[in-house]
Scaffold this motif. Structure first.
Motif, mmCIF file in Angstrom:
data_model
loop_
_atom_site.group_PDB
_atom_site.id
_atom_site.type_symbol
_atom_site.label_atom_id
_atom_site.label_comp_id
_atom_site.label_asym_id
_atom_site.label_seq_id
_atom_site.Cartn_x
_atom_site.Cartn_y
_atom_site.Cartn_z
ATOM 1 N N ASP A 198 -10.646 0.237 -9.923
ATOM 2 C CA ASP A 198 -10.322 -0.868 -9.019
ATOM 3 C C ASP A 198 -11.221 -2.054 -9.338
ATOM 4 O OD1 ASP A 198 -12.821 -0.249 -7.854
ATOM 5 O OD2 ASP A 198 -12.011 0.082 -5.844
ATOM 6 N N PRO A 255 0.837 -1.206 0.000
ATOM 7 C CA PRO A 255 0.000 0.000 0.000
ATOM 8 C C PRO A 255 0.869 1.252 0.000
ATOM 9 C CG PRO A 255 -0.654 -1.506 1.766
ATOM 10 C CD PRO A 255 0.631 -2.030 1.190
ATOM 11 N N ASN A 294 -6.073 0.189 -8.489
ATOM 12 C CA ASN A 294 -6.015 -0.432 -7.164
ATOM 13 C C ASN A 294 -6.699 -1.785 -7.183
ATOM 14 O OD1 ASN A 294 -6.727 2.644 -5.315
ATOM 15 N ND2 ASN A 294 -4.776 1.845 -5.987
ATOM 16 N N THR A 303 -9.893 0.400 -3.800
ATOM 17 C CA THR A 303 -9.632 1.793 -3.455
ATOM 18 C C THR A 303 -10.332 2.155 -2.158
ATOM 19 O OG1 THR A 303 -9.537 2.349 -5.800
ATOM 20 C CG2 THR A 303 -9.843 4.172 -4.286
ATOM 21 N N GLY A 336 -3.796 -0.372 -2.577
ATOM 22 C CA GLY A 336 -4.667 0.679 -2.061
ATOM 23 C C GLY A 336 -3.842 1.621 -1.209
#
Length: 134
Positions: free
Chosen positions: A106, A25, A86, A89, A60
């Motif tokens: 995402d 992340p 992502n 997200t 994320g």
């Protein structure tokens, strides 16, 4: 051969560029220099690399809500990614992408972090909801 995947639209737009992929992340507050786009978080796998002009692929966001404003600062400074992808997200990255007009998707059909490789040419279509690996 191109691979095209359906994706959920978070922030509308369309952009194409080279992928920069992280399995970790990202915290946009403190982890990335908002003036240069260079990852400055020690121990992060992207440490020393620039997100500027890339299609940033990562699981994320993490960290402070000020991260949304940090994404906006990256955009204002010309150091933002072209687009972001992502796995899932969260609100900090979503808000940052929306206020900065950065395409963001995402929830792809496949895990983008394991499917997309650094340097792959990627087209993010956050108008129709797709990601294409060219």
């Amino acid at each position: 051969m191109t691979t095209k995947l359906k994706a959920h639209i978070v922030s509308r737009g369309k952009a194409q560029g080279d992928a920069l992929v992280s399995t970790q992340p990202i915290s946009f507050l403190g982890s990335i220099d908002v003036k240069t786009g260079i990852v400055v978080e020690k121990g992060h796998e992207l440490f020393g690399l620039s997100i500027k002009g890339k299609v940033l692929v990562f699981p994320g966001g993490k960290g402070s809500t000020v991260g949304s404003y940090s994404i906006y600062q990256l955009k204002k400074n010309g150091a933002a990614p072209m687009a972001m992808i992502n796995i899932r997200t969260e609100p900090i990255v979503a808000v940052g992408a929306i206020i900065s007009d950065i395409p963001l998707v995402d929830n792809l059909q496949e895990n983008p972090v394991s499917l997309i490789k650094n340097g792959d040419k990627v087209l993010v279509d956050a108008i129709l909801g797709s990601v294409e690996i060219l």
